[in-house]
Write a protein that holds these residues in place. Structure first.
Motif, mmCIF file in Angstrom:
data_model
loop_
_atom_site.group_PDB
_atom_site.id
_atom_site.type_symbol
_atom_site.label_atom_id
_atom_site.label_comp_id
_atom_site.label_asym_id
_atom_site.label_seq_id
_atom_site.Cartn_x
_atom_site.Cartn_y
_atom_site.Cartn_z
ATOM 1 N N ALA A 142 59.495 93.610 -86.861
ATOM 2 C CA ALA A 142 59.214 95.012 -86.534
ATOM 3 C C ALA A 142 57.962 95.124 -85.658
ATOM 4 O O ALA A 142 57.937 95.902 -84.691
ATOM 5 C CB ALA A 142 59.051 95.828 -87.815
ATOM 6 N N GLU A 143 56.942 94.337 -85.977
ATOM 7 C CA GLU A 143 55.714 94.366 -85.184
ATOM 8 C C GLU A 143 55.966 93.861 -83.763
ATOM 9 O O GLU A 143 55.486 94.444 -82.788
ATOM 10 C CB GLU A 143 54.646 93.495 -85.847
ATOM 11 N N LYS A 144 56.755 92.799 -83.652
ATOM 12 C CA LYS A 144 57.074 92.251 -82.325
ATOM 13 C C LYS A 144 57.809 93.277 -81.481
ATOM 14 O O LYS A 144 57.487 93.495 -80.320
ATOM 15 C CB LYS A 144 57.899 90.966 -82.484
ATOM 16 N N GLU A 145 58.818 93.918 -82.064
ATOM 17 C CA GLU A 145 59.616 94.877 -81.294
ATOM 18 C C GLU A 145 58.828 96.123 -80.950
ATOM 19 O O GLU A 145 58.994 96.696 -79.875
ATOM 20 C CB GLU A 145 60.909 95.208 -82.031
ATOM 21 N N SER A 146 57.957 96.551 -81.833
ATOM 22 C CA SER A 146 57.096 97.691 -81.540
ATOM 23 C C SER A 146 56.171 97.366 -80.365
ATOM 24 O O SER A 146 55.986 98.183 -79.449
ATOM 25 C CB SER A 146 56.283 98.060 -82.777
ATOM 26 N N LYS A 147 55.605 96.168 -80.383
ATOM 27 C CA LYS A 147 54.734 95.728 -79.288
ATOM 28 C C LYS A 147 55.530 95.653 -77.978
ATOM 29 O O LYS A 147 55.046 96.082 -76.921
ATOM 30 C CB LYS A 147 54.116 94.371 -79.631
ATOM 31 N N PHE A 148 56.755 95.119 -78.053
ATOM 32 C CA PHE A 148 57.600 95.045 -76.868
ATOM 33 C C PHE A 148 57.828 96.433 -76.282
ATOM 34 O O PHE A 148 57.660 96.645 -75.077
ATOM 35 C CB PHE A 148 58.949 94.389 -77.203
ATOM 36 N N ARG A 149 58.219 97.392 -77.106
ATOM 37 C CA ARG A 149 58.497 98.749 -76.603
ATOM 38 C C ARG A 149 57.241 99.381 -76.011
ATOM 39 O O ARG A 149 57.300 100.090 -75.009
ATOM 40 C CB ARG A 149 59.111 99.611 -77.700
ATOM 41 N N GLU A 150 56.097 99.113 -76.617
ATOM 42 C CA GLU A 150 54.825 99.613 -76.084
ATOM 43 C C GLU A 150 54.581 99.051 -74.682
ATOM 44 O O GLU A 150 54.205 99.783 -73.761
ATOM 45 C CB GLU A 150 53.697 99.194 -77.026
ATOM 46 N N LEU A 151 54.801 97.753 -74.507
ATOM 47 C CA LEU A 151 54.542 97.104 -73.222
ATOM 48 C C LEU A 151 55.558 97.482 -72.147
ATOM 49 O O LEU A 151 55.204 97.657 -70.986
ATOM 50 C CB LEU A 151 54.534 95.579 -73.395
ATOM 51 N N VAL A 152 56.831 97.587 -72.527
ATOM 52 C CA VAL A 152 57.885 97.789 -71.532
ATOM 53 C C VAL A 152 58.101 99.264 -71.188
ATOM 54 O O VAL A 152 58.610 99.574 -70.112
ATOM 55 C CB VAL A 152 59.216 97.137 -71.993
ATOM 56 N N SER A 153 57.703 100.164 -72.051
ATOM 57 C CA SER A 153 58.051 101.577 -71.920
ATOM 58 C C SER A 153 57.836 102.155 -70.521
ATOM 59 O O SER A 153 58.724 102.779 -69.963
ATOM 60 C CB SER A 153 57.296 102.407 -72.944
ATOM 61 N N GLY A 154 56.700 101.961 -69.952
ATOM 62 C CA GLY A 154 56.440 102.497 -68.619
ATOM 63 C C GLY A 154 56.732 101.511 -67.507
ATOM 64 O O GLY A 154 56.416 101.770 -66.347
ATOM 65 N N ASN A 155 57.312 100.378 -67.870
ATOM 66 C CA ASN A 155 57.494 99.293 -66.912
ATOM 67 C C ASN A 155 58.916 98.768 -66.828
ATOM 68 O O ASN A 155 59.124 97.635 -66.394
ATOM 69 C CB ASN A 155 56.569 98.125 -67.287
ATOM 70 N N ARG A 166 62.112 97.687 -65.432
ATOM 71 C CA ARG A 166 62.569 97.384 -64.074
ATOM 72 C C ARG A 166 63.901 96.650 -64.148
ATOM 73 O O ARG A 166 63.990 95.572 -64.723
ATOM 74 C CB ARG A 166 61.570 96.474 -63.344
ATOM 75 N N ALA A 167 64.904 97.254 -63.557
ATOM 76 C CA ALA A 167 66.210 96.593 -63.477
ATOM 77 C C ALA A 167 66.160 95.540 -62.380
ATOM 78 O O ALA A 167 65.400 95.670 -61.418
ATOM 79 C CB ALA A 167 67.300 97.609 -63.167
ATOM 80 N N PHE A 168 66.989 94.523 -62.532
ATOM 81 C CA PHE A 168 67.132 93.558 -61.454
ATOM 82 C C PHE A 168 67.781 94.259 -60.261
ATOM 83 O O PHE A 168 68.578 95.190 -60.433
ATOM 84 C CB PHE A 168 67.976 92.367 -61.900
ATOM 85 N N PRO A 169 67.456 93.826 -59.054
ATOM 86 C CA PRO A 169 68.025 94.473 -57.869
ATOM 87 C C PRO A 169 69.553 94.535 -57.924
ATOM 88 O O PRO A 169 70.211 93.534 -58.195
ATOM 89 C CB PRO A 169 67.553 93.567 -56.717
ATOM 90 N N GLY A 170 70.073 95.721 -57.713
ATOM 91 C CA GLY A 170 71.513 95.934 -57.664
ATOM 92 C C GLY A 170 72.185 96.168 -58.996
ATOM 93 O O GLY A 170 73.337 96.614 -59.035
ATOM 94 N N ILE A 207 65.716 101.228 -73.030
ATOM 95 C CA ILE A 207 65.981 100.743 -71.679
ATOM 96 C C ILE A 207 67.123 101.509 -71.016
ATOM 97 O O ILE A 207 67.026 101.908 -69.854
ATOM 98 C CB ILE A 207 66.202 99.219 -71.690
ATOM 99 N N LEU A 208 68.201 101.747 -71.753
ATOM 100 C CA LEU A 208 69.318 102.500 -71.162
ATOM 101 C C LEU A 208 68.888 103.899 -70.764
ATOM 102 O O LEU A 208 69.311 104.419 -69.723
ATOM 103 C CB LEU A 208 70.499 102.545 -72.126
ATOM 104 N N GLU A 209 68.057 104.528 -71.582
ATOM 105 C CA GLU A 209 67.576 105.877 -71.262
ATOM 106 C C GLU A 209 66.624 105.852 -70.064
ATOM 107 O O GLU A 209 66.725 106.702 -69.177
ATOM 108 C CB GLU A 209 66.895 106.509 -72.476
ATOM 109 N N LYS A 210 65.703 104.902 -70.034
ATOM 110 C CA LYS A 210 64.742 104.825 -68.922
ATOM 111 C C LYS A 210 65.459 104.583 -67.594
ATOM 112 O O LYS A 210 65.048 105.107 -66.563
ATOM 113 C CB LYS A 210 63.708 103.719 -69.164
ATOM 114 N N LEU A 211 66.537 103.766 -67.624
ATOM 115 C CA LEU A 211 67.286 103.480 -66.400
ATOM 116 C C LEU A 211 68.346 104.541 -66.096
ATOM 117 O O LEU A 211 69.005 104.473 -65.066
ATOM 118 C CB LEU A 211 67.951 102.100 -66.501
ATOM 119 N N LYS A 212 68.513 105.489 -67.030
ATOM 120 C CA LYS A 212 69.492 106.575 -66.881
ATOM 121 C C LYS A 212 70.921 106.054 -66.700
ATOM 122 O O LYS A 212 71.670 106.531 -65.848
ATOM 123 C CB LYS A 212 69.099 107.498 -65.727
#
Length: 145
Positions: A73-86, A88-92, A121-126
């Motif tokens: 739970a701590e790992k995933e919480s940290k992941f979401r904190e780090l990735v939330s504003g960042n 990035r989908a792979f090109p294409g 991630i699905l929501e951030k990438l719409k």
């Protein structure tokens, strides 16, 4: 699509749709170093994509199930904190997902990630509406590989 055309696509998320590896690495490094376990990039390369219970068991052998759940739970919480504003989908990737959806191709996600990460991630990438099914790591008995 025609009888011979593409009918469905099953996507992985981490490392296929999004470049999330650096955020996973930093998150794992955070929780393991906090507990006195060494975790370097080579370690990450060997475990990337595996389920949390498998990874934690390798680096914190003998951990109790309740403590394993806390670390995960701590790992995933940290992941979401780090990735939330960042995110990035792979090109294409997003363009292909949307194009397949618009052309009637059924799509699903099959990922070892927890639902909270996938949904973020699905929501951030719409692109949430482009998938007809999502299978999370906790829904299967055995993870990758």
């Amino acid at each position: 699509m025609s009888e011979k055309g593409l009918l469905a696509v099953i996507w992985d998320m981490d490392g296929v749709i999004v470049d999330s590896g650096p955020f996973h690495f930093k998150s794992w490094q955070h929780v393991f170093h906090k507990r006195g376990a060494k975790f370097e990039i080579g370690d990450f390369t060997r475990i990337f994509g595996q389920r949390n219970d498998t990874i934690i068991g390798k680096f914190l052998p003998g951990i109790s199930h309740p403590d394993l759940e806390i670390v995960a739970a701590e790992k995933e919480s940290k992941f979401r904190e780090l990735v939330s504003g960042n995110v990035r989908a792979f090109p294409g990737a997003v363009a292909l997902i949307k194009s397949l959806y618009e052309n009637g191709v059924q799509q699903s996600i099959a990922s070892s990630a927890p639902p909270e990460n996938i949904n973020l991630i699905l929501e951030k990438l719409k692109i949430r509406d482009s998938f007809q099914a999502v299978v999370y790591g906790r829904e299967v008995a055995e993870g990758k590989p």
